[in-house]
Write a protein that holds these residues in place. Structure first.
Motif, PDB file in Angstrom:
ATOM      1  N   PRO A  84      -8.655 -11.173  -4.654  1.00  0.00           N
ATOM      2  CA  PRO A  84      -9.429 -10.457  -5.238  1.00  0.00           C
ATOM      3  C   PRO A  84     -10.767 -11.202  -5.137  1.00  0.00           C
ATOM      4  O   PRO A  84     -11.969 -10.565  -5.268  1.00  0.00           O
ATOM      5  N   ASP A  85     -11.112 -12.521  -4.770  1.00  0.00           N
ATOM      6  CA  ASP A  85     -12.146 -13.317  -4.607  1.00  0.00           C
ATOM      7  C   ASP A  85     -12.850 -12.754  -3.310  1.00  0.00           C
ATOM      8  O   ASP A  85     -13.987 -12.465  -3.233  1.00  0.00           O
ATOM      9  N   ILE A  86     -12.218 -12.411  -2.183  1.00  0.00           N
ATOM     10  CA  ILE A  86     -12.774 -12.041  -1.014  1.00  0.00           C
ATOM     11  C   ILE A  86     -13.316 -10.641  -1.248  1.00  0.00           C
ATOM     12  O   ILE A  86     -14.372 -10.258  -0.864  1.00  0.00           O
ATOM     13  N   ASP A  87     -12.319  -9.857  -1.899  1.00  0.00           N
ATOM     14  CA  ASP A  87     -12.941  -8.506  -2.405  1.00  0.00           C
ATOM     15  C   ASP A  87     -13.920  -8.321  -2.943  1.00  0.00           C
ATOM     16  O   ASP A  87     -14.899  -7.401  -2.405  1.00  0.00           O
ATOM     17  N   ALA A  88     -14.137  -9.123  -4.165  1.00  0.00           N
ATOM     18  CA  ALA A  88     -15.325  -9.018  -4.994  1.00  0.00           C
ATOM     19  C   ALA A  88     -16.523  -9.519  -4.180  1.00  0.00           C
ATOM     20  O   ALA A  88     -17.540  -8.720  -4.387  1.00  0.00           O
ATOM     21  N   VAL A  89     -16.360 -10.666  -3.380  1.00  0.00           N
ATOM     22  CA  VAL A  89     -17.752 -11.162  -2.573  1.00  0.00           C
ATOM     23  C   VAL A  89     -18.292  -9.963  -1.673  1.00  0.00           C
ATOM     24  O   VAL A  89     -19.391  -9.788  -1.672  1.00  0.00           O
ATOM     25  N   TYR A  90     -17.393  -9.336  -0.763  1.00  0.00           N
ATOM     26  CA  TYR A  90     -17.969  -8.524   0.206  1.00  0.00           C
ATOM     27  C   TYR A  90     -18.235  -7.068  -0.644  1.00  0.00           C
ATOM     28  O   TYR A  90     -18.888  -6.356  -0.069  1.00  0.00           O
ATOM     29  N   MET A  91     -17.524  -6.492  -1.530  1.00  0.00           N
ATOM     30  CA  MET A  91     -17.738  -5.367  -2.240  1.00  0.00           C
ATOM     31  C   MET A  91     -19.009  -5.322  -2.805  1.00  0.00           C
ATOM     32  O   MET A  91     -19.689  -4.480  -2.922  1.00  0.00           O
ATOM     33  N   GLU A  92     -19.344  -6.522  -3.398  1.00  0.00           N
ATOM     34  CA  GLU A  92     -20.800  -6.865  -4.057  1.00  0.00           C
ATOM     35  C   GLU A  92     -21.802  -6.366  -2.850  1.00  0.00           C
ATOM     36  O   GLU A  92     -22.861  -5.641  -3.124  1.00  0.00           O
ATOM     37  N   ALA A  93     -21.556  -7.061  -1.622  1.00  0.00           N
ATOM     38  CA  ALA A  93     -22.550  -6.640  -0.572  1.00  0.00           C
ATOM     39  C   ALA A  93     -22.425  -5.212  -0.324  1.00  0.00           C
ATOM     40  O   ALA A  93     -23.663  -4.585   0.039  1.00  0.00           O
ATOM     41  N   VAL A  94     -21.640  -4.707   0.144  1.00  0.00           N
ATOM     42  CA  VAL A  94     -21.264  -3.246   0.273  1.00  0.00           C
ATOM     43  C   VAL A  94     -22.164  -2.358  -0.886  1.00  0.00           C
ATOM     44  O   VAL A  94     -22.539  -1.534  -0.314  1.00  0.00           O
ATOM     45  N   GLN A  95     -21.939  -2.456  -2.006  1.00  0.00           N
ATOM     46  CA  GLN A  95     -22.586  -1.856  -3.158  1.00  0.00           C
ATOM     47  C   GLN A  95     -23.853  -1.977  -3.016  1.00  0.00           C
ATOM     48  O   GLN A  95     -24.695  -0.973  -3.350  1.00  0.00           O
ATOM     49  N   ALA A  96     -24.340  -3.138  -2.938  1.00  0.00           N
ATOM     50  CA  ALA A  96     -25.805  -3.529  -2.958  1.00  0.00           C
ATOM     51  C   ALA A  96     -26.529  -2.827  -1.574  1.00  0.00           C
ATOM     52  O   ALA A  96     -27.556  -2.348  -1.815  1.00  0.00           O
ATOM     53  N   ALA A  97     -25.688  -2.885  -0.567  1.00  0.00           N
ATOM     54  CA  ALA A  97     -26.371  -1.985   0.692  1.00  0.00           C
ATOM     55  C   ALA A  97     -26.295  -0.626   0.629  1.00  0.00           C
ATOM     56  O   ALA A  97     -27.222   0.174   0.940  1.00  0.00           O
ATOM     57  N   THR A  98     -25.339  -0.092   0.056  1.00  0.00           N
ATOM     58  CA  THR A  98     -24.852   1.559   0.392  1.00  0.00           C
ATOM     59  C   THR A  98     -24.972   2.179  -0.973  1.00  0.00           C
ATOM     60  O   THR A  98     -25.029   3.324  -1.013  1.00  0.00           O
ATOM     61  N   GLY A  99     -24.851   1.242  -2.038  1.00  0.00           N
ATOM     62  CA  GLY A  99     -25.020   1.949  -3.464  1.00  0.00           C
ATOM     63  C   GLY A  99     -23.743   2.565  -3.903  1.00  0.00           C
ATOM     64  O   GLY A  99     -23.552   3.135  -4.939  1.00  0.00           O
ATOM     65  N   GLN A 100     -22.643   2.370  -3.145  1.00  0.00           N
ATOM     66  CA  GLN A 100     -21.271   2.919  -3.585  1.00  0.00           C
ATOM     67  C   GLN A 100     -20.364   1.800  -2.956  1.00  0.00           C
ATOM     68  O   GLN A 100     -20.655   1.029  -2.087  1.00  0.00           O
ATOM     69  N   GLY A 101     -18.982   1.891  -3.263  1.00  0.00           N
ATOM     70  CA  GLY A 101     -17.929   1.036  -2.764  1.00  0.00           C
ATOM     71  C   GLY A 101     -16.858   1.839  -2.826  1.00  0.00           C
ATOM     72  O   GLY A 101     -16.589   3.045  -3.177  1.00  0.00           O
ATOM     73  N   GLY A 102     -15.668   1.166  -2.370  1.00  0.00           N
ATOM     74  CA  GLY A 102     -14.230   1.859  -2.408  1.00  0.00           C
ATOM     75  C   GLY A 102     -13.400   1.133  -1.533  1.00  0.00           C
ATOM     76  O   GLY A 102     -13.816   0.414  -0.721  1.00  0.00           O
ATOM     77  N   TRP A 103     -12.410   1.683  -1.392  1.00  0.00           N
ATOM     78  CA  TRP A 103     -11.288   1.147  -0.481  1.00  0.00           C
ATOM     79  C   TRP A 103     -10.735   2.426   0.388  1.00  0.00           C
ATOM     80  O   TRP A 103     -10.716   3.483   0.013  1.00  0.00           O
TER      81      TRP A 103
END
Length: 677
Positions: A84-103
């Motif tokens: 979950p640490d890897i997921d959290a770090v890169y999901m934060e980047a995805v959401q900041a860049a695209t405004g959304q996230g998911g798997w």
């Protein structure tokens, strides 16, 4: 077979035969990317993820796509539930860049693990304005080859932006009545009075918020808080999100009415909701809440328990529909004709009415998920039991959804707490035994002699991933619940061992803020930190709650002070975003109530009078109350020290901060005391 053959993650093992030359997250992957001077494709998902399976089938099982990936990238596959640490770090980047996230989460990294391009699911061909996965790959390859400086600048800026997102603890004072009331008002504004729940579609079970509402009602007498909790719980229990035959909840409802579920069943949802419904019954005596709590507990034990005594992570949403196609929800839906075929014409028609099954259906081909839209006057209790038994037997003949059988420490801690309390409330010793067995597995397989936790195991074999904050907090929570229910102080000792690690390795000594990873954990591009709830309680507020309970058990000022400092963030966020910090609000309710400490002293829990007092203590609604039970010579429970019998009779002492009211020998008096606002 690629490099995933020897991992313990079922999700990674699903990709072990892909033609893609996958690496697990490892130094070797990044070294290979540097050696070849190519970018990294990071693909993050989890076993029960529907769109992860879709993208795997469309792209990662395709030889042409795999050849292109293998030539131009180093491909890394990560199970978000293991890391979950890897997921959290890169999901934060995805959401900041695209405004959304998911798997699935799709991220392209430099060989230094810096992200520079993001996305989630990409189709094999362009559609709805979305590029194909192959177009994305070709674009990234071209940018890497022709515009390397630009790629480096983008990656550097993203890393710098993430570094500036570290959460500042805004004050160390925990919330008071004013902040809790503001949070309740905020929830009221977002509440859906027609359908229950908060916000619009999709709707997720608000487990942590429901716990706050029940505790707030218990402390203040707020009827509005109780009404929101009751109505939401009933709507979910009657909706398609709840498995009306086998018990247990799906992940979420895609609509506002709780009708159409996303069918994956997660351990954490069901552990949290089992406990919520048990607490709702404790508050109201609702027969529906009692039934759902017990059915959900039975689902956990029947379908998620592993041979080693732990609990598997999830059941997939998809299964074979009988024609060889993998279809979401195929295991759970029915047509009126199918009901009649199993039950006969008369009972089948009645069952269709009882469960809301229509000719039109809620899914393709006239299939319906079962609900309880209205039940009065359709069946009597014996008929209901017969119908459920026959339909369950028929459903068991269908191809079952796949099971992700890895054991996640945090989610097993939640299950231990839920099963221990549900077993105690409803006099189901088998559920308590299941909780003890899971706790024993956590000690034997996940916990080392230094008090360090491993996050996952499979088939009794520990994984290689270090526990994160939520693991330490939720396992401690489970052990503390087990200590109160069983009267065995060894669980209090284990909880203390874990919480000492929280203080030493996860807590900022200056501010009291908490991090998701330990100070000695693998360094990522950012040390993840998040006090808000997601699908599970945040590690931050879960740790605060467990620290507070442990302090109530032991009188430790260090643990109480740490809990109060950690709850300072709730003072800031509770009034602003109450839906996303429910566990912190619930912990704050416990702090405002004391929490109360109940010492039950008697010959043993096998003694009838002692057991009656113990049960009354457990059924008290005082927020976050802790219970210690045993004889006056019991070691390991500081609450029992210097608490004598009363006139030779078992007695209960209700205390705050180890200062106690006059003891009582009467269970009803104890129950009244604990249920008084």
């Amino acid at each position: 077979m690629n490099r995933l053959a020897d991992v313990t993650s079922p999700y990674l093992l699903q990709h072990a035969d892909n033609p893609v030359d996958w690496y697990p997250w490892s130094p070797e992957a990044f070294e290979e990317a540097r050696r070849r001077d190519v970018p990294i494709l990071l693909s993050v998902g989890y076993s029960a993820c529907h769109w992860c399976h879709v993208m795997a089938h469309e792209s990662f099982e395709d030889q042409e796509t795999a050849d292109f990936l293998n030539e131009n990238f180093v491909s890394v596959k990560v199970d978000r539930e293991e890391r979950p640490d890897i997921d959290a770090v890169y999901m934060e980047a995805v959401q900041a860049a695209t405004g959304q996230g998911g798997w699935p989460m799709t991220v392209f990294l430099t060989p230094d693990a810096e992200p520079f391009y993001f996305g989630t699911y990409f189709p094999p061909r362009p559609r709805s304005g979305m590029p194909s996965f192959r177009q994305v790959l070709e674009g990234v390859r071209q940018a890497w080859g022709d515009r390397r400086d630009e790629v480096g600048e983008v990656a550097g800026k993203i890393v710098r932006d993430l570094a500036q997102r570290e959460i500042a603890q805004q004050g160390t004072e925990p919330p008071g009545d004013a902040e809790q009331t503001q949070a309740l008002l905020g929830l009221t504004r977002e509440y859906d009075p027609q359908r229950g729940g908060f916000g619009g579609a999709p709707k997720f079970p608000p487990s942590m918020v429901l716990e706050f509402l029940l505790r707030h009602h218990a402390r203040t007498g707020s009827e509005g808080a109780l009404q929101m909790a009751q109505d939401t719980s009933e709507r979910m229990a009657r909706g398609g999100i709840y498995d009306q035959l086998g018990g247990g909840f799906a992940r979420y409802s895609v609509d506002r009415d709780w009708v159409v579920p996303h069918f994956e069943k997660m351990l954490y949802d069901n552990a949290l909701l089992c406990r919520v419904y048990a607490h709702l019954w404790r508050t109201t005596g609702s027969s529906l809440a009692r039934r759902v709590a017990l059915e959900t507990a039975d689902f956990l034990v029947r379908e998620l328990r592993t041979e080693q005594g732990g609990f598997a992570s999830a059941l997939d949403a998809d299964s074979d529909d009988g024609t060889g196609r993998s279809v979401e929800g195929a295991y759970y839906v029915w047509t009126p004709e199918q009901l009649c075929a199993v039950l006969g014409e008369k009972d089948g028609e009645l069952a269709a009415r009882y469960y809301g099954v229509t000719e039109e259906g809620t899914f393709e081909h006239g299939r319906s998920v079962l609900q309880l839209p209205q039940t009065e006057g359709v069946f009597d209790a014996d008929q209901i039991a017969s119908v459920r038994e026959r339909l369950l037997a028929e459903r068991a003949l269908r191809p079952a959804p796949g099971r992700d059988d890895k054991v996640v420490a945090a989610w097993n801690g939640l299950a231990v707490a839920a099963l221990a309390e549900t077993g105690a409330y409803f006099r189901r010793p088998d559920l308590i035994e299941a909780a003890v067995a899971a706790a024993d597995l956590l000690v034997r397989v996940h916990l080392d002699e230094h008090g360090h936790l491993t996050r996952t195991s499979r088939d009794g074999r520990a994984g290689t991933n270090a526990g994160v904050l939520e693991d330490y907090a939720d396992v401690a929570e489970g052990f503390l619940a087990l200590a109160s229910v069983t009267g065995e102080s060894v669980w209090l000792d284990f909880a203390g061992l874990l919480l000492d690690q929280v203080l030493a390795r996860f807590t900022d000594a200056e501010t009291g803020a908490l991090y998701d990873t330990a100070s000695d954990a693998e360094q990522l591009i950012r040390r993840p930190q998040d006090p808000t709830d997601n699908a599970t309680p945040s590690g931050w507020t879960a740790a605060a709650a467990a620290l507070l309970s442990y302090a109530a058990h032991t009188g430790s000022e260090a643990h109480r002070t740490a809990a109060e400092r950690a709850l300072g963030i709730v003072t800031t966020l509770g009034p602003r975003v109450p839906r996303f910090i429910g566990w912190g609000l619930a912990a704050a309710e416990a702090l405002l109530d004391g929490p109360r400490e109940i010492a039950v002293v008697g010959p043993s829990l096998a003694d009838a009078k002692t057991a009656a007092l113990h049960r009354a203590a457990l059924l008290g609604t005082a927020p976050g109350a802790v219970v210690a039970a045993g004889d006056t010579n019991t070691e390991g429970f500081p609450l029992l020290s210097d608490r004598p019998l009363v006139s030779g009779e078992p007695a209960a002492y209700v205390c705050r901060h180890f200062t106690c009211d006059a003891p009582t020998t009467d269970p009803e008096t104890l129950r009244t005391t604990l249920n008084t606002n």
